[in-house]
Design an enzyme around this catalytic site. Sequence first.
Site, PDB file in Angstrom:
ATOM      1  N   GLU A 113       0.841  -1.195   0.000  1.00  0.00           N
ATOM      2  CA  GLU A 113       0.000   0.000   0.000  1.00  0.00           C
ATOM      3  C   GLU A 113       0.873   1.241   0.000  1.00  0.00           C
ATOM      4  OE1 GLU A 113      -4.242  -1.283   1.808  1.00  0.00           O
ATOM      5  OE2 GLU A 113      -2.801  -0.577   3.295  1.00  0.00           O
ATOM      6  N   CYS A 127       3.786   8.498   0.928  1.00  0.00           N
ATOM      7  CA  CYS A 127       4.314   7.535   1.890  1.00  0.00           C
ATOM      8  C   CYS A 127       4.510   6.213   1.161  1.00  0.00           C
ATOM      9  CB  CYS A 127       3.343   7.382   3.054  1.00  0.00           C
ATOM     10  SG  CYS A 127       3.872   6.225   4.315  1.00  0.00           S
ATOM     11  N   CYS A 134       6.521  -6.830   7.510  1.00  0.00           N
ATOM     12  CA  CYS A 134       7.529  -6.240   8.385  1.00  0.00           C
ATOM     13  C   CYS A 134       7.955  -7.278   9.412  1.00  0.00           C
ATOM     14  CB  CYS A 134       6.953  -5.011   9.087  1.00  0.00           C
ATOM     15  SG  CYS A 134       8.170  -4.033   9.999  1.00  0.00           S
ATOM     16  N   CYS A 138       6.264  -3.977  16.045  1.00  0.00           N
ATOM     17  CA  CYS A 138       5.941  -2.887  16.969  1.00  0.00           C
ATOM     18  C   CYS A 138       4.481  -3.057  17.392  1.00  0.00           C
ATOM     19  CB  CYS A 138       6.172  -1.536  16.304  1.00  0.00           C
ATOM     20  SG  CYS A 138       7.902  -1.248  15.852  1.00  0.00           S
ATOM     21  N   CYS A 141       1.466  -0.974  15.940  1.00  0.00           N
ATOM     22  CA  CYS A 141       1.429  -0.798  14.482  1.00  0.00           C
ATOM     23  C   CYS A 141       0.711  -1.956  13.813  1.00  0.00           C
ATOM     24  CB  CYS A 141       2.867  -0.687  13.961  1.00  0.00           C
ATOM     25  SG  CYS A 141       2.973  -0.441  12.168  1.00  0.00           S
ATOM     26  N   CYS A 363      -1.142   6.695   9.691  1.00  0.00           N
ATOM     27  CA  CYS A 363       0.122   6.158  10.180  1.00  0.00           C
ATOM     28  C   CYS A 363      -0.104   4.889  10.996  1.00  0.00           C
ATOM     29  CB  CYS A 363       0.810   7.216  11.037  1.00  0.00           C
ATOM     30  SG  CYS A 363       2.424   6.722  11.647  1.00  0.00           S
TER      31      CYS A 363
END
Length: 388
Positions: A113, A127, A134, A138, A141, A363
């Site tokens: 994305e 972005c 990933c 975190c 997230c 975010c």
Amino acid sequence: MGVTLDLSRSAAQPLAPRKPNLSGMTRAELAACLVELGVVRPEKAKMRASQLWRWMHHYGVTEFDRMTDVAKETRAALADVCVISRPEVVERQVSKDGTRKWLIRMAPGIEVETVYIPDVGRAGALCVSSQVGCTLNCTFCHTGTQALVRNLTAAEIVAQVQVARDDLGEWPSPKEDRRLSNIVFMGMGEPLYNLDNVAAAIDIIADNEGIAISRRRITVSTSGVVPQLPELGERTQAMLAISLHATNDELREKLVPLNKKYPIAELMAAIRAYPGLSNSKRVTFEYVMLKGVNDSPAEAKALVQLLRGIPAKINLIPFNPWPGSEYQCSDWGTIERFAAVLNRAGYASPIRTPRGRDILAACGQLKSESEKLRASARRKLQADLPAD
């Protein structure tokens, strides 16, 4: 009656080899490819590569026939052996605030994305993602809950910029009045775990004869892969952002597990030594505001002490909710009091306005289609969001 299938013909037919895609190659790769394909002689390769480069990255063309200053025979030869193509845009969403999000399929099972945010930076920021999934996990997230599939290539990173500019109508590359003025590596993935491809992509994006976005308008955000920080600065001259979110190791290890490998003291030492660090090239520290977790006045004062002497600004990011998260966003008054402590200490500390929440583009909310919510869950999330 028995039936016998004759598969001999289909088995005997080999798949046609894929033509190389010139779009997204570095200058050196492009020149070498043209020679290898037999399209140009070695002594002409650099000149021809520069010619094609401008058509691809300044004018944004995807057809050789549009390259009007290239001989027809050469254009035909190029079309026979290679392509200039974009990846597939699987989904395009536009938020009520003007944020745009594209789900881009680079290859089967390889989806990322990319988000365009208007009115950020000089005009608008893109972005981009550097990995599919990933590894950092975190805990605040959403992206971190998707397992890493693989690194993106430099061409796949550049393709995200090309797709955005196609949609925004920004070809040829404008000198003034750009809608897309800034690039931020804050999408899916940890850029410093894919530094070779990130650096090559930045070289392409910043090239003055092409997309021509200044390196001072390209920001790479990292959770703190300390050994790679010097190389990032030396190879890219990009602006640095640190995904910090806590001022002590105990809390940061919970929020950002990478801190167990590279604790805060080690991270801060590497930041102080970052190449080119100055008052005109400040580090951005990103700090997501989590209710009752890291948002007290004491934490704000500790942050001031931690950053003392570092040319820095601090982006305070209201937590963006996603299904299954254990966190809540800090109250607005709490965020403002936190910012006031930082401001009194002399740090610019803007509170980032949440953008694109209604399309899960804010975010920490990015995830590819194979890992996304069912539509009903997304609608429930939208209904539960507080009014801006």
